[in-house]
Design an enzyme around this catalytic site. Structure first.
Site, mmCIF file in Angstrom:
data_model
loop_
_atom_site.group_PDB
_atom_site.id
_atom_site.type_symbol
_atom_site.label_atom_id
_atom_site.label_comp_id
_atom_site.label_asym_id
_atom_site.label_seq_id
_atom_site.Cartn_x
_atom_site.Cartn_y
_atom_site.Cartn_z
ATOM 1 N N SER A 241 5.643 -1.566 -5.133
ATOM 2 C CA SER A 241 5.529 -1.620 -6.594
ATOM 3 C C SER A 241 6.041 -0.304 -7.168
ATOM 4 O O SER A 241 6.323 0.641 -6.435
ATOM 5 C CB SER A 241 4.081 -1.862 -7.012
ATOM 6 O OG SER A 241 3.348 -0.655 -6.865
ATOM 7 N N LYS A 242 6.119 -0.275 -8.472
ATOM 8 C CA LYS A 242 6.660 0.893 -9.186
ATOM 9 C C LYS A 242 5.978 2.194 -8.772
ATOM 10 O O LYS A 242 6.604 3.248 -8.756
ATOM 11 C CB LYS A 242 6.491 0.699 -10.698
ATOM 12 C CG LYS A 242 7.637 -0.091 -11.313
ATOM 13 C CD LYS A 242 8.787 0.846 -11.697
ATOM 14 C CE LYS A 242 10.082 0.099 -11.903
ATOM 15 N NZ LYS A 242 11.254 0.818 -11.412
ATOM 16 N N ARG A 243 4.678 2.088 -8.472
ATOM 17 C CA ARG A 243 3.976 3.341 -8.171
ATOM 18 C C ARG A 243 4.434 3.957 -6.849
ATOM 19 O O ARG A 243 4.170 5.116 -6.566
ATOM 20 C CB ARG A 243 2.458 3.155 -8.236
ATOM 21 C CG ARG A 243 1.863 2.520 -7.051
ATOM 22 C CD ARG A 243 0.460 2.000 -7.282
ATOM 23 N NE ARG A 243 0.301 0.816 -6.473
ATOM 24 C CZ ARG A 243 0.090 0.828 -5.160
ATOM 25 N NH1 ARG A 243 -0.015 1.973 -4.522
ATOM 26 N NH2 ARG A 243 -0.011 -0.287 -4.488
#
Ligand code: GLU
Length: 469
Positions: A241-243
């Site tokens: 994911s983006k994180r």
């Protein structure tokens, strides 16, 4: 017959090209290209709200940057809607599908009742066996008359045999009452019509394969070889994911990872060929096989990506590297290189390529070949240009004016100058770096001098020795 291989990537436009999609595209591309087959691109643009021209362009840009060329024109799934409806009608006529007149409210009521009674909430349409003569004049969906007993078995090239109980699969809707096809129908019809022989895609589609197989079987069409590849995870083992960092392939382009390195890195995310970590496109094409795809999710590892990038930069020919740099500069909104800069950068490449981790890293090392006079030293470099070292640079300028421009002569001149002033060579190198590159870190002073040539070297040293201010 290997020449019959047809693979495809079928992305839904989302605004960016996810690296998972890029990896799936790469696997399909390698599989087809390594077997003289065809690799097709289909844009699954039936969701009209999301399928903007920009979102479609983002996919084309990602594919183009990564160097994944596809055969023929990109196919628009939306444009094929009439064909999807035609197949649904054909199935209706053939008795493998039926008209379902149940309304959303009725379906919901069925589910509520099933839940209350502790039964399966899978919808069983009351219209499955109602003859045409008893049909109302009302809107209907077309549902697959799916087998109610037994199992649907998928032989997956990665996952092995996967079995689905038919009593857990409902009669899926293929054509909605507004005449639009569902994803399940569209994918099957398109893959069939496009002659796709291998459906290599993320394992988030494994459950869909069972339903899609039912449509193939109902139509009497040959199924593709299924190959569901585990998704990419972040370094912590959780779904990417983006994180975790960059998830869009163009973010990697903007970081200055060469496309060739990205291909190598992505190929290793979930696929392996013995212990080979670093390889060329040609090797990847030769080696790529579905057998080498693992069952557990690969983890994204930026350190590894850097080392793969470094290996490719060191091996790439100068012209390809300059081309990659031009793309990188354009993507990141930086000024383009002039012809003179390209020429000097190309001449400098031999001393920049080793150990550069990315294109910006290489550009930083090659700064001396790109700057124009007067070279303005950065803070750290300026510190080594005091009055004494300027005097020495002035002296050196004179020695170099008529020197023959070879590494041996330059070494002799510089060593003699250092000795004359009781300096270690390193103490002379710092002001030279400042004068030639404006940096405290640069390629060796000899490499810089040889690349710049006598005239430019002497001019830079002269300017550093006697700045105009
Ligand atoms: N459009 C689907 C996606 O973007 C892929 C469908 C397929 O590969 O069958 O996930």
């Amino acid at each position: 017959m290997t020449e019959d291989v047809v693979t495809r990537i079928a992305p839904s436009p989302t605004g960016t090209m996810h690296i998972g999609t890029a990896r799936t595209a790469l696997f399909n591309w390698l599989y087809a290209r390594g077997r003289g087959g065809r690799f097709l691109l289909r844009i699954e643009d039936t969701d009209r709200a999301r399928s903007t021209p920009e979102a479609t362009q983002a996919i084309l840009d990602g594919m183009t940057w990564l160097g994944l060329d596809w055969d023929g024109d990109a196919v628009s799934q939306f444009e094929r809607v009439p064909r999807h409806a035609e197949v649904a009608a054909q199935m209706l006529a053939g008795g493998t599908a039926y008209k379902c007149f149940s309304t959303q409210e009725e379906i919901q009521a069925f589910r509520d009742a099933a839940k209350a009674e502790g039964r399966s909430t899978l919808f069983l349409s009351p219209w499955r066996d109602v003859p045409e003569s008893e049909h109302p004049d009302a809107p209907y969906a077309i549902r697959l008359k799916a087998p109610r007993e037994g199992e649907t078995v998928i032989e997956d090239a990665v996952q092995g045999r996967v079995t689905f109980r038919n009593d857990q699969l409902d009669d899926m809707v293929m054509l909605r009452s507004d005449g639009t096809p569902t994803y399940m129908l569209a994918v099957v019809v398109d893959d069939h019509d496009m002659g796709v022989t291998h459906a290599i895609r993320g394992d988030d589609h494994l459950n869909n394969a069972a339903r899609q197989a039912q449509i193939y079987r109902a139509m009497g069409w040959a199924e593709p070889v299924w190959a569901h590849i585990p998704l990419i995870h972040g370094p912590d083992g959780k779904k990417l994911s983006k994180r975790h960092g960059a998830t869009g392939v163009m973010e990697y382009a903007a970081m200055g990872i060469p496309a060739a390195a990205m291909r190598n890195y992505l190929a290793r995310l979930g696929w392996s060929h013995g212990d080979d970590e670093l390889f060329t496109d040609a090797q990847a094409r030769d080696w790529f096989d579905l057998k080498g795809i693992g069952k557990s999710p690969a983890r994204l590892d930026m350190k590894k990506l850097e080392s793969v990038a470094s290996w490719h930069i060191a091996r790439m020919d100068d012209a390809s590297l300059v081309a990659e740099i031009e793309t990188y500069l354009a993507l990141t909104g930086q000024p383009a290189l002039s012809q003179a800069q390209k020429d000097t950068l190309t001449a400098a490449m031999y001393c920049l390529k080793e150990r550069a981790k990315s294109l910006p890293d290489l550009l930083e090392k090659g700064q001396f070949s790109l700057v124009q006079r007067p070279v303005v030293p950065d803070g750290k470099a300026a510190g080594s240009l005091d009055a004494v070292s300027r005097g020495i640079l002035g002296e050196l300028t004179e020695h170099l004016q008529n020197a023959s421009w070879t590494r041996d002569t330059l070494e002799a001149k510089l060593t003699a100058t250092a000795e004359a002033h009781g300096l270690k060579f390193g103490q002379l190198a710092a002001p030279l770096r400042a004068a030639l590159a404006g940096r405290s870190v640069s390629p060796s002073v000899y490499d810089m001098m040889l690349v710049l040539g006598r005239e430019e070297t002497v001019a830079r040293l002269g300017e550093a020795a006697a700045p105009r201010d």
